[in-house]
Design an enzyme around this catalytic site. Structure first.
Site, PDB file in Angstrom:
ATOM      1  N   HIS A  72      -2.960   7.922  -1.533  1.00 40.83           N
ATOM      2  CA  HIS A  72      -1.965   8.047  -2.601  1.00 40.83           C
ATOM      3  C   HIS A  72      -2.584   8.695  -3.827  1.00 40.83           C
ATOM      4  CE1 HIS A  72       1.091   4.769  -1.216  1.00 40.83           C
ATOM      5  NE2 HIS A  72       0.773   5.612  -0.259  1.00 40.83           N
ATOM      6  N   TYR A 200       5.195  -0.166  -9.717  1.00 39.67           N
ATOM      7  CA  TYR A 200       4.946  -1.343 -10.550  1.00 39.67           C
ATOM      8  C   TYR A 200       6.125  -1.428 -11.522  1.00 39.67           C
ATOM      9  CZ  TYR A 200       0.080  -1.602  -8.916  1.00 39.67           C
ATOM     10  OH  TYR A 200      -1.055  -1.743  -8.146  1.00 39.67           O
ATOM     11  N   PRO A 292      -4.092  -9.935  -9.117  1.00 34.10           N
ATOM     12  CA  PRO A 292      -3.994  -8.766  -8.222  1.00 34.10           C
ATOM     13  C   PRO A 292      -3.341  -7.523  -8.830  1.00 34.10           C
ATOM     14  CG  PRO A 292      -2.478 -10.507  -7.541  1.00 34.10           C
ATOM     15  CD  PRO A 292      -3.312 -11.075  -8.641  1.00 34.10           C
ATOM     16  N   LYS A 296      -8.001  -4.857  -7.691  1.00 35.22           N
ATOM     17  CA  LYS A 296      -9.458  -4.706  -7.799  1.00 35.22           C
ATOM     18  C   LYS A 296     -10.282  -5.647  -6.913  1.00 35.22           C
ATOM     19  CE  LYS A 296      -9.412  -1.427 -10.325  1.00 35.22           C
ATOM     20  NZ  LYS A 296      -9.510  -0.308  -9.467  1.00 35.22           N
ATOM     21  N   TYR A 384      -7.834   2.484 -12.409  1.00 37.28           N
ATOM     22  CA  TYR A 384      -7.140   2.160 -11.164  1.00 37.28           C
ATOM     23  C   TYR A 384      -7.855   2.748  -9.946  1.00 37.28           C
ATOM     24  CZ  TYR A 384      -3.140   0.990  -8.202  1.00 37.28           C
ATOM     25  OH  TYR A 384      -2.344   0.447  -7.232  1.00 37.28           O
TER      26      TYR A 384
HETATM   27  P1  RFL Z   1     -12.693 -13.750   0.969  1.00 39.39           P
HETATM   28  O1  RFL Z   1     -11.906 -12.645   1.553  1.00 39.39           O
HETATM   29  O2  RFL Z   1     -11.969 -14.893   0.379  1.00 39.39           O
HETATM   30  O3  RFL Z   1     -13.687 -14.245   2.109  1.00 39.39           O
HETATM   31  C1  RFL Z   1     -14.412 -15.451   2.013  1.00 39.39           C
HETATM   32  C2  RFL Z   1     -14.622 -15.977   3.404  1.00 39.39           C
HETATM   33  O4  RFL Z   1     -15.411 -17.170   3.342  1.00 39.39           O
HETATM   34  C3  RFL Z   1     -14.838 -18.142   4.197  1.00 39.39           C
HETATM   35  N1  RFL Z   1     -15.252 -19.470   3.708  1.00 39.39           N
HETATM   36  C4  RFL Z   1     -16.240 -20.177   4.260  1.00 39.39           C
HETATM   37  N2  RFL Z   1     -17.031 -19.941   5.321  1.00 39.39           N
HETATM   38  C5  RFL Z   1     -17.945 -20.904   5.659  1.00 39.39           C
HETATM   39  N3  RFL Z   1     -18.078 -22.073   4.963  1.00 39.39           N
HETATM   40  C6  RFL Z   1     -17.313 -22.342   3.893  1.00 39.39           C
HETATM   41  N4  RFL Z   1     -17.449 -23.489   3.228  1.00 39.39           N
HETATM   42  C7  RFL Z   1     -16.343 -21.382   3.514  1.00 39.39           C
HETATM   43  N5  RFL Z   1     -15.414 -21.329   2.526  1.00 39.39           N
HETATM   44  C8  RFL Z   1     -14.769 -20.168   2.662  1.00 39.39           C
HETATM   45  C9  RFL Z   1     -13.355 -17.888   4.129  1.00 39.39           C
HETATM   46  O5  RFL Z   1     -12.645 -18.406   5.255  1.00 39.39           O
HETATM   47  C10 RFL Z   1     -13.319 -16.362   4.084  1.00 39.39           C
HETATM   48  O6  RFL Z   1     -13.259 -15.806   5.367  1.00 39.39           O
HETATM   49  O7  RFL Z   1     -13.698 -13.212  -0.170  1.00 39.39           O
HETATM   50  P2  RFL Z   1     -14.418 -11.799  -0.344  1.00 39.39           P
HETATM   51  O8  RFL Z   1     -15.096 -11.376   0.907  1.00 39.39           O
HETATM   52  O9  RFL Z   1     -15.182 -11.937  -1.596  1.00 39.39           O
HETATM   53  O10 RFL Z   1     -13.228 -10.753  -0.571  1.00 39.39           O
HETATM   54  C11 RFL Z   1     -12.420 -10.795  -1.713  1.00 39.39           C
HETATM   55  C12 RFL Z   1     -10.983 -10.370  -1.378  1.00 39.39           C
HETATM   56  O11 RFL Z   1     -10.512 -11.134  -0.292  1.00 39.39           O
HETATM   57  C13 RFL Z   1     -10.022 -10.534  -2.564  1.00 39.39           C
HETATM   58  O12 RFL Z   1     -10.667 -10.192  -3.777  1.00 39.39           O
HETATM   59  C14 RFL Z   1      -8.773  -9.647  -2.429  1.00 39.39           C
HETATM   60  O13 RFL Z   1      -7.976 -10.050  -1.348  1.00 39.39           O
HETATM   61  C15 RFL Z   1      -7.960  -9.705  -3.707  1.00 39.39           C
HETATM   62  N6  RFL Z   1      -6.716  -8.914  -3.648  1.00 39.39           N
HETATM   63  C16 RFL Z   1      -6.736  -7.535  -3.791  1.00 39.39           C
HETATM   64  N7  RFL Z   1      -7.898  -6.876  -3.911  1.00 39.39           N
HETATM   65  C17 RFL Z   1      -7.932  -5.515  -3.952  1.00 39.39           C
HETATM   66  O14 RFL Z   1      -9.027  -4.933  -4.075  1.00 39.39           O
HETATM   67  N8  RFL Z   1      -6.788  -4.745  -3.862  1.00 39.39           N
HETATM   68  C18 RFL Z   1      -5.570  -5.326  -3.730  1.00 39.39           C
HETATM   69  O15 RFL Z   1      -4.571  -4.614  -3.581  1.00 39.39           O
HETATM   70  C19 RFL Z   1      -5.506  -6.774  -3.728  1.00 39.39           C
HETATM   71  N9  RFL Z   1      -4.332  -7.399  -3.590  1.00 39.39           N
HETATM   72  C20 RFL Z   1      -5.495  -9.544  -3.395  1.00 39.39           C
HETATM   73  C21 RFL Z   1      -4.309  -8.753  -3.401  1.00 39.39           C
HETATM   74  C22 RFL Z   1      -5.423 -10.890  -3.147  1.00 39.39           C
HETATM   75  C23 RFL Z   1      -4.213 -11.472  -2.909  1.00 39.39           C
HETATM   76  N10 RFL Z   1      -4.222 -12.842  -2.602  1.00 39.39           N
HETATM   77  C24 RFL Z   1      -3.594 -13.373  -1.463  1.00 39.39           C
HETATM   78  C25 RFL Z   1      -5.221 -13.678  -3.250  1.00 39.39           C
HETATM   79  C26 RFL Z   1      -3.082  -9.334  -3.186  1.00 39.39           C
HETATM   80  C27 RFL Z   1      -3.010 -10.707  -2.971  1.00 39.39           C
HETATM   81  C28 RFL Z   1      -1.646 -11.311  -2.796  1.00 39.39           C
HETATM   82  C1  PHB Z   2      -0.828  -4.659  -1.836  1.00 40.83           C
HETATM   83  O1  PHB Z   2      -0.417  -3.651  -1.225  1.00 40.83           O
HETATM   84  O2  PHB Z   2      -0.998  -5.752  -1.267  1.00 40.83           O
HETATM   85  C2  PHB Z   2      -1.116  -4.560  -3.283  1.00 40.83           C
HETATM   86  C3  PHB Z   2      -1.016  -3.344  -3.926  1.00 40.83           C
HETATM   87  C4  PHB Z   2      -1.285  -3.249  -5.281  1.00 40.83           C
HETATM   88  C5  PHB Z   2      -1.648  -4.379  -5.989  1.00 40.83           C
HETATM   89  C6  PHB Z   2      -1.760  -5.607  -5.353  1.00 40.83           C
HETATM   90  C7  PHB Z   2      -1.489  -5.701  -3.988  1.00 40.83           C
HETATM   91  O3  PHB Z   2      -1.886  -4.277  -7.329  1.00 40.83           O
END
Ligand code: RFL
Ligand code: PHB
Length: 389
Positions: A72, A200, A292, A296, A384
């Site tokens: 994009h 957005y 989110p 990032k 971004y």
């Molecule tokens: P994770 O992905 O949470 O992975 C951690 C792992 O550790 C495990 N764990 C354990 N394992 C062993 N022993 C324990 N005691 C443990 N406790 C936990 C867990 O099961 C898991 O598998 O962390 P990591 O690797 O640091 O990654 C971070 C990302 O997951 C997170 O920052 C993103 O998902 C945030 N986020 C977004 N980030 C972006 O860069 N772009 C996006 O568009 C974006 N959109 C989002 C998001 C997060 C969202 N939610 C659900 C929080 C949108 C949403 C809705």
């Molecule tokens: C997504 O596609 O899950 C998404 C995109 C942009 C954001 C957060 C989540 O800022």
């Protein structure tokens, strides 16, 4: 069991670190409390910065991403019944790629297992110890039996609710945090996205985001109250609210379809400093969380472990400690830039306090400025798309 770097958590941070260290000939074992199926299905982030894409491609795990990821070159800001495009690539030379986090996780797991990497899923009761000695040991249970993983270093990549951060003695870490008076309700829908770029939307009833995963699957979000119960949101209510907040431009409508998954995510900003204690190195959501809105979180997780990969490689190649010593300071610079940007995007686009018309006027003025000033739009765009790789 013995390895060089013991990694807790098989999210993007832990898996990518394991992959990067493998490429440098450094052995790791990843301990994950959930099943492989669970981590491969967990729907989360979707936006990869150019630097994250470059890292995945450069290290040989970007083949499917290049094939299936959607590049994009802009985003849309929608407010006051108007739509404005922020032409990110024109302003910065860089683009983002939409590719689900669980796809990144699947690709990394496949790459590790194909080269004999050890990932233990469904481990319990993980306890990192001996972190202030030369011989850390992670105790855990696997298949009902007690086990020990002896290592040189521990990488805590276990997310916000993990155990690694809690293994640091009280008084060592400083915490900086903010909670927001709202949450996101997110849905994945089997509906072809009615958009080419993410929208957005700022609306008096609250923020909405139109994103996607593929030409057949849409990903949409709504700002809701922090204590909202998902049971109060039957599909028809979700679509109706999405229509209200997004269908504000004449002649434009969204595409509806069966909802495949839905959930509510609290919003918080959180940083713990430093990101290292003795032989424990923390990365990703285990040490910092962003709301989110700036997309990032996954990108920060990947950039932390890129630094950590270089730092461990320098140590194993010749005992160099400078990069390990600099890790926290270097990573935190980028972490705080992303903290500010994510807080700013969140404050710009959400309905903050419904009783305060002054606040709403300020948001409107800022939205108008960012969509009319090339300087301000460039600032949004460069944050971004992320720093050059
Ligand atoms: P994770 O992905 O949470 O992975 C951690 C792992 O550790 C495990 N764990 C354990 N394992 C062993 N022993 C324990 N005691 C443990 N406790 C936990 C867990 O099961 C898991 O598998 O962390 P990591 O690797 O640091 O990654 C971070 C990302 O997951 C997170 O920052 C993103 O998902 C945030 N986020 C977004 N980030 C972006 O860069 N772009 C996006 O568009 C974006 N959109 C989002 C998001 C997060 C969202 N939610 C659900 C929080 C949108 C949403 C809705
Ligand atoms: C997504 O596609 O899950 C998404 C995109 C942009 C954001 C957060 C989540 O800022």
């Amino acid at each position: 069991m013995r390895t060089q770097v013991g990694i807790v958590g098989a999210g993007p941070a832990g898996l990518m670190l394991s992959h990067l260290l493998h490429l440098r000939g450094i052995d790791t074992v990843v301990l994950e409390c959930r099943s492989r199926d669970h981590v491969e299905r967990r729907v989360r982030a979707g936006v990869l910065e150019q630097g994250s894409v470059d890292l995945l491609v450069r290290t040989g795990v970007g083949e499917r991403l290049l094939r299936e990821g959607l590049r994009h070159e802009g985003i849309e800001l929608r407010f006051d019944g108007e739509s404005h495009r922020v032409p990110m690539t024109e302003l910065t030379g860089r683009a983002i790629t939409v590719y689900g986090q669980q796809e990144v996780v699947k690709d990394l797991i496949a790459a590790r297992l194909a080269t004999g990497g050890r990932i233990l899923f469904e481990v319990d009761d993980v306890r990192p110890g001996g972190l202030d000695t030369d011989a850390p040991v992670i105790r855990f249970r696997h298949g009902g039996r007690a086990a020990e993983l002896h290592c040189d270093f521990v990488a805590g990549c276990d997310g916000f609710h993990g155990v690694s951060r809690a293994a640091v003695p009280a008084g060592v870490l400083s915490t900086y945090e903010r909670t927001y008076p709202f949450a996101w309700l997110g849905v994945l829908a089997a509906a072809p996205p009615a958009v080419d770029e993410l929208i957005y939307a700022y609306h008096e009833r609250g923020f909405a985001l139109y994103s996607l995963r593929s030409p057949q699957v849409s990903r949409l979000y709504l700002q809701v109250a922090p204590d909202e119960d998902i049971a109060d949101w039957p599909d028809e209510r979700i679509w109706s609210e999405l229509r209200t907040r997004l269908e504000t431009v004449p002649g434009w409508s969204l595409n509806e379809g069966p909802i495949l998954a839905k959930g509510i995510t609290p919003m918080r900003s959180f940083v713990v400093e430093p990101m290292r204690w003795q032989r424990l190195f923390l990365a990703g959501d285990a040490v910092h969380i962003v709301p989110p809105t700036g997309a990032k979180g996954m990108n920060l997780a990947l950039s932390d472990v890129a630094l950590l990969g270089d730092a461990f490689a320098a140590w194993y190649a010749g005992g160099r400690t400078d990069l390990l010593d600099a890790y926290s300071r270097t990573a935190l610079e980028r972490v705080w830039r992303a903290q500010h940007f994510s807080w700013w995007m969140t404050s710009l686009l959400h309905r903050l306090n419904t009783d305060d018309p002054y606040e709403a006027k300020l948001q409107s003025a800022q939205l108008r400025y960012v969509t009319t000033s090339r300087a301000y739009a460039t600032s949004l765009a460069e944050n971004y798309v992320g720093p050059p790789g």
